[in-house]
Design an enzyme around this catalytic site. Structure first.
Site, PDB file in Angstrom:
ATOM      1  N   LYS A   5       0.869  -1.182   0.000  1.00 17.78           N
ATOM      2  CA  LYS A   5       0.000   0.000   0.000  1.00 17.78           C
ATOM      3  C   LYS A   5       0.904   1.230   0.000  1.00 17.78           C
ATOM      4  CE  LYS A   5      -3.867   1.997   2.671  1.00 17.78           C
ATOM      5  NZ  LYS A   5      -4.723   1.835   3.872  1.00 17.78           N
TER       6      LYS A   5
ATOM      7  N   SER B 199      -9.690   1.991   2.988  1.00 20.37           N
ATOM      8  CA  SER B 199      -8.772   2.757   2.153  1.00 20.37           C
ATOM      9  C   SER B 199      -7.763   1.908   1.402  1.00 20.37           C
ATOM     10  CB  SER B 199      -8.000   3.762   3.026  1.00 20.37           C
ATOM     11  OG  SER B 199      -7.158   3.060   3.944  1.00 20.37           O
TER      12      SER B 199
ATOM     13  N   SER C 104     -10.030  -0.444   7.067  1.00 16.93           N
ATOM     14  CA  SER C 104      -9.396  -0.239   5.759  1.00 16.93           C
ATOM     15  C   SER C 104      -8.727  -1.462   5.158  1.00 16.93           C
ATOM     16  CB  SER C 104      -8.374   0.902   5.841  1.00 16.93           C
ATOM     17  OG  SER C 104      -9.047   2.137   5.891  1.00 16.93           O
TER      18      SER C 104
END
Lengths: 102, 486, 480
Positions: free
Chosen positions: B76, B151, B175
């Site tokens: 990420k 997210s 997330s």
């Protein structure tokens, strides 16, 4: 979830005050929209006011852990060149900003 | 090859069915060919990936390989990667190339993994749809008209689309779990403090936790073992030995007590999703687990509590983005104040600015006690509810989300509606507990996830439960048809 | 109207740790800009603070030194404000649960009296960087080497009533922290910086007036002048029936005036809240007791001991105990010389006088304690007179060696040989017929005075080296 009667009366002036504290410019034509959305959010979070939290100790860490201490040793070396290679404005090893007035 | 799990790839590499360079090249080609439709990557690092794949192949040939040597994955874009742009999905860090690695990146690299690139995300991890990215929305591989969740939407979509077998994610309020549910993959948010936060761009310090996202619980176990462990450079990292998370994966579920919180099965849960969850629970029951109804009486406080604490912490964590030492700086600032206010106006997106303003308000003079302090008190009530439940049960189960992935743009104009999406995931972060999402069915062709919540540091029990479930079901093996169903 | 000043001081003390409070960067003063600023100090994304144990220990030493309650569970908070020398946009400090609670200590005033001054609290925090205002094309340069240096902020009660008391307080504080070894106390390098809160009220009143805060005053002398100026300024306003504005002011040493700080015009809202990247600091009793064991003798303890052990008056004892190196020096001289009173006199008068004249500290004194002790021994064993001793001291100061070396090289040894002295006495008597006559004519009382002339002449002849006692005996015999 959001009951308009509990909506905190946040007005554009207050939003601008908060924005000043947070150092975020809000363009004039956007103040109303931002105020509206933030008022919605605050109305939602305001439902917390109804909760009874008498005598409850605030919890900052979910494990109620305590701080560990580091030995007083120098472990860092000078990496100024690497750090300043990604800086917007430097001169003579200093970071530059518009003139600061004391 | 691209539909294999980490464990399968590891076997293939050890048995010389293929090399790490071959897998890496294959996946890089898939990313180059397919990711335009998903937008799951912000940055790819072909040359560095091939170089580390070659190094991994050398170690494999020399018989000096660990379980993850040569396994390609993605990070990420919230994890700092030395020499590779780390944007955190923000214009503010669009030009930011950190001269250091996050501990997570360091540990996974030391374990021999090959980083293919950095995945898309909601800006500063603030969002539940991945629509809040400076680099554009990510599309759900199951239906490209739908969001992948957020997210960590880029990581979830990349795994679901067969671009990587696994990716790192972070979870501040769901997330990892929510996008895992929306994309039909397996994601684990460990106990707060289990994985170092050093080098992970902070959103809300007391809630943020990194974790693995992959196709199976077994893969999550392999990755977690490499990622977890004490880091003396993170004061909130826990100094506690890392167990062998794979050791108990196969343990039968006889005697396992699973708590079903009444509050997670009521109004708000979509019927078809509820049916999938019930079927999944039935399967666990078939394997010998007992289902017990429990209650988390302060659940109704979760959303307001979270949406005070997270923005409050974020509002000050993001003060460092001031255009002075790195990152975005506005053009020709007239004076110091102009430098600050315009840099932050132009560098941050709308949702980030909203949360900074809400957090600033909640901490400001006259409001601190009513908001932040009150929320910290409510947080204890919420955690204590879980601790009380765990006196009766070993694992808590329920839906990860109220329903399957929603449409792109459907909620992006209404922040409060978006916040309500996180209703089942937030409490786990407030309580610091480990939580997982496991694929548990399809609703209208879109995946839904079963959420499993464990006691602090009982990740192994969650992984065991999920693994047994996956041995008996095939939801985790389903893959979207190319281009989704759109 | 007669106005009474009410003064409280906030002292920011840099702690003498090797590394910073939350990072492993060195804290050395004077390094090239930004060469001691690590990723943590620069607030790079993802960087986290880890607390330095020594900073906590030093704070606890201070707390134990002033008999304060130690915060067994102290909490770090974020103090939020934007400033270019504050990289995170917040300062990690302690707000509601400081590591050191209420305490007090005694200060000594010039007139020999003493007063007890309350300490409200002391808390740990991080220092900010520095803004350099030299012109970089109209811009300011930021050096973050200092960012993250550990500070102990020591807040006094508003117990001080004038500039002299404030200075005495600061000196006592300086003495304490250097005794404890928790800071070098170097004000010129900013290791000890002072904010002054000051208000006036009608004499006899017990309510407080509106106060002004004067920021960053960095020497004892400037503290004195700034307070004096501020008292004058405020009393002028009040005498004219005006009102003092609550504000932050800067002391301008060049113009000897205070003026409002422009940058603080915007009302601050620091939004304090517990720093989530750090956990509460819990100190075990055993740990605190172990720190207590390491405490040295404190300045006032030493002062009392000096007064008792060496029979010194309280003022002299205070002067000698004011700094640890000076006290150690004095004790070494007293021990080796074998006479504490003379040692005290020499250290206080000759040595301190000479140091002051050269603007040197005891640390750079060119005369080692052993040499001064030897000099005193030579006075005590009559090898030299007190007067000659001053010459020897000057020579030792100039680097001519220890006392015996100087005495030998310069031939300064006192002459006690009766034969040699008798010749000199004879020579003086022979050359002073008139004075001898006068002496013989005088009565007993007058003679005692007149003999001084003859002694002086013999001393002159002997270049000061004659043993005055022997000379007196000879004169008494010869003059009859």
């Amino acid at each position: 979830m959001s009951d308009t009667s509990t909506k905190p009366s946040i007005d554009p002036d207050e939003i601008e005050k908060i924005a000043t504290l947070a150092r975020i410019r809000i363009a004039g034509d956007q103040v109303a929209g931002v105020t509206h959305r933030i008022a919605d959010i605050l109305a939602m979070v305001d439902t917390l006011q109804a909760a009874d939290t008498t005598d409850v100790e605030p919890m900052a860490n979910p494990l109620d852990a305590v701080q560990t201490l580091r030995a007083d040793e120098v472990t860092e070396t000078n990496r100024r060149e690497a750090f300043q290679a990604i800086a917007p404005a430097v001169e003579n090893g200093l970071y530059l900003v518009p003139k600061v007035i004391e | 090859m691209h539909n294999q799990t980490v464990a399968q790839l590891a076997r293939g590499l050890r048995e010389k069915q293929f090399s790490s360079v071959e897998v890496t090249r294959h996946l890089l080609e898939r990313i180059a060919g397919l990711d335009a439709q998903y937008n799951s990557f912000i940055t790819t690092c072909e040359d560095a990936a091939l170089a580390s794949a070659r190094a991994a192949d050398d170690r494999l040939a020399a018989g000096d390989a660990g379980p993850l040597t040569g396994i390609p994955l993605a990070h990420k874009d919230i994890f700092c990667t030395s020499g590779v742009r780390t944007s955190c999905g923000s214009r503010m860090l669009d030009n930011f190339v950190p001269p250091y690695d996050a501990t997570v990146v360091e540990r996974l690299r030391d374990a021999g993994t090959v980083t293919l690139g950095k995945t898309n995300m909601d800006e500063f991890a603030m969002g539940s749809s991945n629509e809040n990215s400076y680099y554009g929305a990510v599309k759900n591989p199951w239906d490209t008209n739908c969001v992948p969740g957020g997210s960590s939407g880029g990581s979830a979509a990349a795994v679901a689309a067969g671009l990587v077998p696994a990716a790192s994610g972070t979870d501040t309020g769901g997330s990892i779990r929510q996008p895992a549910a929306f994309c039909g993959i397996t994601g684990l948010k460990p106990t707060y403090g289990r994985i170092s936060r050093l080098g992970m761009v902070a959103f809300a310090s007391s809630l943020d936790q990194a974790g693995p996202m992959a196709r199976t619980a077994e893969d999550c176990a392999l990755l977690l073992e490499a990622m977890a462990g004490h880091d003396p450079r993170d004061s909130t990292s826990v100094n506690r030995p890392v167990p062998d998370y794979c050791a108990d994966l196969d343990k039968p579920l006889e005697g396992l007590r699973i708590g079903l919180p009444r509050e997670y099965f009521g109004e708000g849960l979509q019927a078809a999703t509820g049916d999938c969850i019930q079927a999944a629970l039935k399967e666990l029951e078939n394997q010998g687990a007992s289902l017990v109804e429990v209650s988390l009486p302060n659940s109704h406080l979760t959303i307001p509590t979270y949406y005070i604490i997270a923005p409050a912490e974020a509002s000050t964590n993001l003060s460092r983005y001031d255009g002075v030492r790195y990152g975005y700086r506005c053009d020709n600032p007239a004076d110091l104040d102009d430098l600050y206010t315009r840099t932050r106006e132009e560098g941050f997106g709308d949702e980030v600015k909203r949360r900074i303003l809400v957090g600033t308000y909640a901490l400001s003079a006259g409001y601190y006690d009513a908001y932040y302090r009150k929320a910290q008190q409510a947080r204890r009530l919420i955690r204590d509810d879980f601790l009380a439940c765990f006196e009766q049960v070993d694992v808590i189960a329920g839906p990860t989300t109220p329903g399957p992935a929603f449409g792109l743009g459907e909620k992006s104009d209404d922040p409060v509606a978006m916040y309500l999406e996180d209703v089942y995931t937030l409490a786990v972060n407030l309580a610091g507990l480990p939580g997982m999402s496991v694929p548990a069915g399809l609703v209208e062709g879109k995946p839904v996830g079963l959420q499993l919540i464990g006691r602090h540091f009982e990740e192994a029990r969650l992984l065991n439960t999920a693994h047994r479930f996956q041995q008996a079901t095939d939801w985790h093996t389903r893959a979207p048809s190319q281009g989704g169903n759109a | 109207m007669q106005w009474e000043p009410v003064i409280g001081l906030e002292v920011h003390l840099q702690l003498a740790t090797r590394s910073k409070i939350f990072s492993g960067s060195p804290t050395t003063f004077g390094a090239e800009p930004n060469t001691q600023a690590s990723a943590v100090d620069l607030a790079m994304p993802g960087m986290l603070p880890v607390l330095n144990e020594q900073a906590v220990r030093f704070a606890v030493m201070f707390g134990l030194g002033i008999g304060a309650e130690i915060g067994k569970r102290s909490v770090f908070d974020r103090k939020n404000y934007f400033y270019p020398d504050l990289p995170k946009g917040y300062q990690i400090s302690q707000f509601s649960d400081p590591v050191v609670g209420r305490g007090h200590f005694e200060i000594q005033l010039e007139d020999g009296s003493s007063r007890e001054i309350g300490i409200t609290r002391a808390h740990l925090e991080e220092d900010a960087g520095k803004s350099l205002h030299e012109d970089f094309h109209g811009q300011t340069g930021i050096d973050l080497n200092r960012a993250g240096t550990p500070l102990l902020e020591i807040v006094s009660e508003p117990d001080l009533r004038n500039a002299a008391e404030a200075v005495a307080y600061l000196k006592a504080l300086h003495s304490l922290v250097t005794y404890l070894g928790i800071s070098d106390g170097n004000m010129a390098e900013g290791s000890m910086r002072c904010d002054i809160n000051i208000s006036l009220r009608p004499a006899g009143s017990d309510t407080l007036g509106t106060r002004a805060e004067i920021k960053n005053v960095n020497s004892f002398r400037f503290v004195e002048k700034a307070i004096q100026h501020e008292i004058d300024r405020q009393s002028d306003i009040l005498d004219d029936g005006g009102q003092v504005v609550q504000e932050t002011r800067l002391y301008d040493a060049d113009r000897n005036e205070t003026r409002p700080m422009r940058s603080k015009e915007v009302a601050n809202d620091y939004r304090y809240f517990p720093e989530p990247d750090l956990l509460p600091v819990v100190l075990e009793d055993a740990w605190i007791e172990a720190v207590r064991e390491t405490l040295p003798e404190l300045p006032w303890e030493k002062r009392h001991r000096f007064a008792n052990q060496y029979q010194l008056n309280d003022y002299d004892a205070g002067v000698l105990a004011a700094s640890r190196p000076l006290a150690d020096y004095f004790e070494a001289v007293a021990r080796d010389a074998g006479d504490a009173k003379i040692a005290a006199n020499w250290v206080q008068v000759e040595l301190l006088g000479r140091l002051n004249r050269d603007e040197r500290g005891i640390e750079s004194c060119p005369v080692p304690a052993t040499h001064l002790a030897q000099l005193i021994q030579r006075i005590l064993d009559n090898s030299i007179s007190g007067k000659i001793a001053k010459q020897v001291f000057e020579a030792m100061w100039a680097g001519e060696g220890d006392a015996d070396t100087v005495i030998a090289a310069r031939g300064l040894k006192q002459v006690s040989d009766t034969g040699e002295l008798e010749a000199m006495v004879d020579q003086v008597i022979a050359g002073s017929a008139a004075q001898v006559e006068q002496y013989l004519a005088a009565d007993e009382g007058k003679r005692k005075k007149l003999v001084g002339y003859f002694v002086g002449q013999v001393m002159k002849l002997s270049k000061g080296q004659a043993n005055p006692q022997v000379v007196n005996e000879l004169l008494a015999r010869k003059l009859g």
